[in-house]
Motif scaffolding. Sequence first.
Motif, mmCIF file in Angstrom:
data_model
loop_
_atom_site.group_PDB
_atom_site.id
_atom_site.type_symbol
_atom_site.label_atom_id
_atom_site.label_comp_id
_atom_site.label_asym_id
_atom_site.label_seq_id
_atom_site.Cartn_x
_atom_site.Cartn_y
_atom_site.Cartn_z
ATOM 1 N N ALA A 79 0.738 -1.385 0.218
ATOM 2 C CA ALA A 79 0.029 0.075 -0.006
ATOM 3 C C ALA A 79 0.996 1.214 0.014
ATOM 4 N N GLN A 80 0.449 2.124 -0.867
ATOM 5 C CA GLN A 80 1.246 3.543 -0.746
ATOM 6 C C GLN A 80 0.323 4.660 -0.773
ATOM 7 N N VAL A 81 0.786 5.620 0.061
ATOM 8 C CA VAL A 81 0.026 6.641 0.289
ATOM 9 C C VAL A 81 0.705 7.890 -0.168
ATOM 10 N N ALA A 82 0.403 8.917 -0.899
ATOM 11 C CA ALA A 82 1.101 10.026 -1.603
ATOM 12 C C ALA A 82 1.484 10.854 -0.281
ATOM 13 N N PRO A 83 2.816 11.176 -0.178
ATOM 14 C CA PRO A 83 3.468 12.086 0.700
ATOM 15 C C PRO A 83 2.567 13.240 0.872
ATOM 16 N N GLU A 84 2.116 13.840 -0.055
ATOM 17 C CA GLU A 84 1.270 15.016 0.060
ATOM 18 C C GLU A 84 0.151 14.895 1.101
ATOM 19 N N LYS A 85 -0.447 13.773 1.018
ATOM 20 C CA LYS A 85 -1.795 13.644 1.960
ATOM 21 C C LYS A 85 -1.146 13.475 3.339
ATOM 22 N N LEU A 86 0.125 12.827 3.526
ATOM 23 C CA LEU A 86 0.684 12.475 4.886
ATOM 24 C C LEU A 86 1.048 13.830 5.619
ATOM 25 N N HIS A 87 1.060 14.861 4.730
ATOM 26 C CA HIS A 87 1.648 16.165 5.619
ATOM 27 C C HIS A 87 0.679 16.544 6.562
ATOM 28 N N GLU A 88 -0.793 16.245 6.376
ATOM 29 C CA GLU A 88 -1.837 16.673 7.233
ATOM 30 C C GLU A 88 -1.593 15.906 8.718
ATOM 31 N N ALA A 89 -0.721 14.816 8.754
ATOM 32 C CA ALA A 89 -0.650 14.308 10.093
ATOM 33 C C ALA A 89 0.627 14.573 10.839
ATOM 34 N N VAL A 90 1.555 15.493 10.055
ATOM 35 C CA VAL A 90 2.732 15.987 10.635
ATOM 36 C C VAL A 90 2.644 17.466 11.026
ATOM 37 N N SER A 91 2.866 17.700 12.450
ATOM 38 C CA SER A 91 2.791 19.074 12.895
ATOM 39 C C SER A 91 3.874 20.047 12.310
ATOM 40 N N ALA A 92 3.767 21.198 12.708
ATOM 41 C CA ALA A 92 4.886 22.309 12.297
ATOM 42 C C ALA A 92 6.408 21.858 12.871
ATOM 43 N N GLN A 129 15.626 10.608 3.668
ATOM 44 C CA GLN A 129 14.349 10.211 3.485
ATOM 45 C C GLN A 129 13.263 11.078 3.689
ATOM 46 N N LEU A 130 13.477 12.105 4.804
ATOM 47 C CA LEU A 130 12.609 13.222 5.097
ATOM 48 C C LEU A 130 12.655 14.121 3.824
ATOM 49 N N ALA A 131 13.863 14.711 3.409
ATOM 50 C CA ALA A 131 13.941 15.500 2.364
ATOM 51 C C ALA A 131 13.472 14.826 1.163
ATOM 52 N N MET A 132 13.375 13.634 0.805
ATOM 53 C CA MET A 132 12.765 13.039 -0.347
ATOM 54 C C MET A 132 11.471 13.502 -0.405
ATOM 55 N N PHE A 133 10.687 13.327 0.846
ATOM 56 C CA PHE A 133 9.186 13.563 0.878
ATOM 57 C C PHE A 133 8.843 14.978 1.244
ATOM 58 N N GLY A 134 9.885 15.691 1.192
ATOM 59 C CA GLY A 134 9.774 17.305 1.271
ATOM 60 C C GLY A 134 9.392 17.757 2.629
ATOM 61 N N LEU A 135 9.879 16.984 3.689
ATOM 62 C CA LEU A 135 9.817 17.162 5.239
ATOM 63 C C LEU A 135 11.043 17.813 5.672
ATOM 64 N N LYS A 136 10.817 18.564 6.729
ATOM 65 C CA LYS A 136 12.060 19.110 7.366
ATOM 66 C C LYS A 136 12.343 18.510 8.542
ATOM 67 N N PRO A 137 13.630 17.820 9.081
ATOM 68 C CA PRO A 137 13.849 17.307 10.199
ATOM 69 C C PRO A 137 13.575 18.258 11.449
ATOM 70 N N ALA A 138 13.207 17.586 12.452
ATOM 71 C CA ALA A 138 13.079 18.554 13.784
ATOM 72 C C ALA A 138 13.832 17.882 14.900
ATOM 73 N N ALA A 139 14.398 18.586 15.736
ATOM 74 C CA ALA A 139 15.040 17.803 16.640
ATOM 75 C C ALA A 139 14.077 17.637 17.797
#
Length: 139
Positions: A79-92, A129-139
């Motif tokens: 199963a694959q879900v588009a990374p754009e749809k997963l952005h809603e579950a990730v906070s700032a 992996q985070l950069a590949m999905f357009g996400l920024k790593p947070a500490a």
Amino acid sequence: MRIPSRLIGGVLVGALLTQVTACGSLFYPERRGQIDGHVDPVIVVADAVGLLFYIIPGLIAFGVDFATGAIYFPHGKTAQVAPEKLHEAVSADGKVDRAKLEAILQNELGRSLPLNDPRLIESRGSVEQLAMFGLKPAA
């Protein structure tokens, strides 16, 4: 007198070796982390061999396979879900809201995945992996 003792010793060593390797966690390490599914009869038979020769190792093999989920067949689907749809579950701040993620997965995959299950194995991704999905790593 010497041949029967060697034969018995060889059979015991062979039985022990088959039991040590007759664990679904060793045969199918990619199955670890499953929570439920259909039980694989090959793994059940391999674990049951330990019950025939040694009770404790057989019980341990069953316990390990059920605890890790390696005794279950894989679901056979990917199963694959588009990374754009997963952005809603990730906070700032980069934290994942499990309730939102569970709702997205239920909506997209049509399957309920219990993300609050204590048997869930969670692994962290790398910065690449985070950069590949357009996400920024947070500490």
